[in-house]
Design an enzyme around this catalytic site. Structure first.
Site, PDB file in Angstrom:
ATOM      1  N   GLU A  54      -6.065   6.675  -1.489  1.00 15.82           N
ATOM      2  CA  GLU A  54      -5.975   5.537  -0.569  1.00 15.82           C
ATOM      3  C   GLU A  54      -6.605   4.288  -1.169  1.00 15.82           C
ATOM      4  O   GLU A  54      -6.061   3.184  -1.057  1.00 15.82           O
ATOM      5  CB  GLU A  54      -6.663   5.875   0.762  1.00 15.82           C
ATOM      6  CG  GLU A  54      -5.991   6.969   1.568  1.00 15.82           C
ATOM      7  CD  GLU A  54      -4.618   6.568   2.063  1.00 15.82           C
ATOM      8  OE1 GLU A  54      -4.320   5.371   2.128  1.00 15.82           O
ATOM      9  OE2 GLU A  54      -3.821   7.471   2.380  1.00 15.82           O
ATOM     10  N   HIS A  99       0.830  -1.209   0.000  1.00 17.11           N
ATOM     11  CA  HIS A  99       0.000   0.000   0.000  1.00 17.11           C
ATOM     12  C   HIS A  99       0.864   1.258   0.000  1.00 17.11           C
ATOM     13  O   HIS A  99       0.633   2.181  -0.801  1.00 17.11           O
ATOM     14  CB  HIS A  99      -0.911  -0.006   1.233  1.00 17.11           C
ATOM     15  CG  HIS A  99      -1.681   1.259   1.425  1.00 17.11           C
ATOM     16  ND1 HIS A  99      -2.958   1.438   0.945  1.00 17.11           N
ATOM     17  CD2 HIS A  99      -1.338   2.426   2.039  1.00 17.11           C
ATOM     18  CE1 HIS A  99      -3.373   2.656   1.254  1.00 17.11           C
ATOM     19  NE2 HIS A  99      -2.405   3.272   1.927  1.00 17.11           N
ATOM     20  N   GLU A 100       1.865   1.301   0.872  1.00 17.03           N
ATOM     21  CA  GLU A 100       2.711   2.486   0.968  1.00 17.03           C
ATOM     22  C   GLU A 100       3.562   2.665  -0.291  1.00 17.03           C
ATOM     23  O   GLU A 100       3.753   3.776  -0.776  1.00 17.03           O
ATOM     24  CB  GLU A 100       3.598   2.406   2.220  1.00 17.03           C
ATOM     25  CG  GLU A 100       2.825   2.326   3.530  1.00 17.03           C
ATOM     26  CD  GLU A 100       1.871   3.481   3.746  1.00 17.03           C
ATOM     27  OE1 GLU A 100       2.128   4.577   3.200  1.00 17.03           O
ATOM     28  OE2 GLU A 100       0.860   3.300   4.445  1.00 17.03           O
ATOM     29  N   HIS A 119       1.560   4.244  -3.125  1.00 14.91           N
ATOM     30  CA  HIS A 119       1.461   5.709  -3.091  1.00 14.91           C
ATOM     31  C   HIS A 119       2.617   6.336  -3.862  1.00 14.91           C
ATOM     32  O   HIS A 119       2.425   7.294  -4.612  1.00 14.91           O
ATOM     33  CB  HIS A 119       1.501   6.207  -1.640  1.00 14.91           C
ATOM     34  CG  HIS A 119       0.189   6.156  -0.936  1.00 14.91           C
ATOM     35  ND1 HIS A 119      -0.958   6.743  -1.434  1.00 14.91           N
ATOM     36  CD2 HIS A 119      -0.174   5.595   0.251  1.00 14.91           C
ATOM     37  CE1 HIS A 119      -1.958   6.548  -0.594  1.00 14.91           C
ATOM     38  NE2 HIS A 119      -1.511   5.849   0.436  1.00 14.91           N
TER      39      HIS A 119
END
Length: 299
Positions: free
Chosen positions: A214, A152-153, A156
């Site tokens: 997100e 997820h990070e 980004h």
């Protein structure tokens, strides 16, 4: 006469901002699909902020953060089991990142762990990853769940959300100020009052962008984690744990993150494309995969 000239100037600038805002909306409407994962194209607004500028700022901030952590004795050494664990997971995920951003193959990736109770993790532009021990211990994360967080990070950074946010925020702030000036010129209202209202609206627009980012990061992150051989169902388990940890979550409209159930629903809706990817890494099919089991009983 001066008042009308001032108004004309304001309206002209607002119109210019409206064109830029239209470009944002246009970027958000047109999506691309990669193996069932639908994402917006990388925003054309990122060109407003040069990649080199963002990467240099991120590198400086990351270096300072790690230097301060080391000075305070909270930066875990490379020999620490948690550092070795996270770096091993990253080594499996990183090779699959370039499919979402070709520049990632040239990034100088780093993974570090800070001893802190904070339940958080991040990946700065250029592949600079940081985890706090709080997220590992408080949630008792399995390797699959760590991969969901890390993916997820990383997503980004791959989708250049920080760079896009910087560009959008700059335009939004300009628009807010111009709207305040125009309203005060038309209605004779105190500019500070109209400016405050416009800024409040600008903040809500910014939050909307963040929620979209997100959701995109959730799916792209699970995609690269699944390709690395980590079970994407761990993303659902992760948010079940987060919900249990924080029973009093903020209202979704005023949050920079989508609500837990909203995220879980999005992930579940994409398991039909994520699970086959993961199953192939295990030499089987999605139908033959055993149920996902976390290390904590989840409802």
């Amino acid at each position: 006469m001066k008042k009308f000239k001032h108004l004309a100037g304001c309206l002209a600038l607002c119109a210019a901002f409206g064109v830029a805002g239209g470009a944002v909306a246009q970027d958000d409407r047109h999506t691309t699909v990669q193996d069932g994962i639908e994402v917006r194209p990388l925003s054309r607004l990122t060109k407003v902020v040069p990649a080199e500028t963002v990467n240099q700022a991120a590198a400086q901030q990351y270096t300072q953060m790690m230097s301060q952590a080391q000075q305070k004795g909270v930066l875990l050494p490379p020999s620490h089991p948690q550092v070795q664990r996270l770096r091993a997971i990253a080594q499996r995920i990183i090779p699959h990142s370039a499919r979402w951003n070709q520049e990632a193959s040239r990034w100088q990736w780093q993974v570090n762990v800070i001893d802190s109770k904070d339940v958080n993790a991040f990946c700065m532009p250029g592949g600079r990853i940081g985890f706090f021990t709080g997220i590992l211990t408080s949630l008792k994360l399995t390797d699959d769940e760590v991969a969901a967080v890390m993916g997820h990070e990383i997503a980004h950074a791959l989708r250049e959300h920080s760079r896009e946010k910087m560009a959008k925020q700059g335009l939004t702030n300009i628009g807010a100020r111009l709207t305040g000036l125009a309203a005060s010129a038309i209605f004779g209202v105190d500019p500070s009052f109209t400016g405050s209202l416009a800024n409040a609206g600008a903040q809500l627009v910014g939050l909307k962008f963040s929620r979209n980012d997100e959701r995109e990061a959730d799916l792209v992150g699970l995609d690269i984690a699944a390709r690395a051989g980590y079970d994407p169902r761990a993303g659902i388990a992760l948010w079940r744990k987060m919900a249990a940890l924080s029973q009093r979550a903020p209202i979704e409209l005023l949050s920079t993150h989508p609500g837990g159930e909203s995220r879980i629903n999005d992930m579940q809706a994409h398991m039909n494309v994520l699970l086959p990817v993961y199953a192939r890494t295990k030499g089987t099919t999605a139908a033959k995969l055993p149920p996902y089991r976390s290390n904590v009983a989840l409802r």
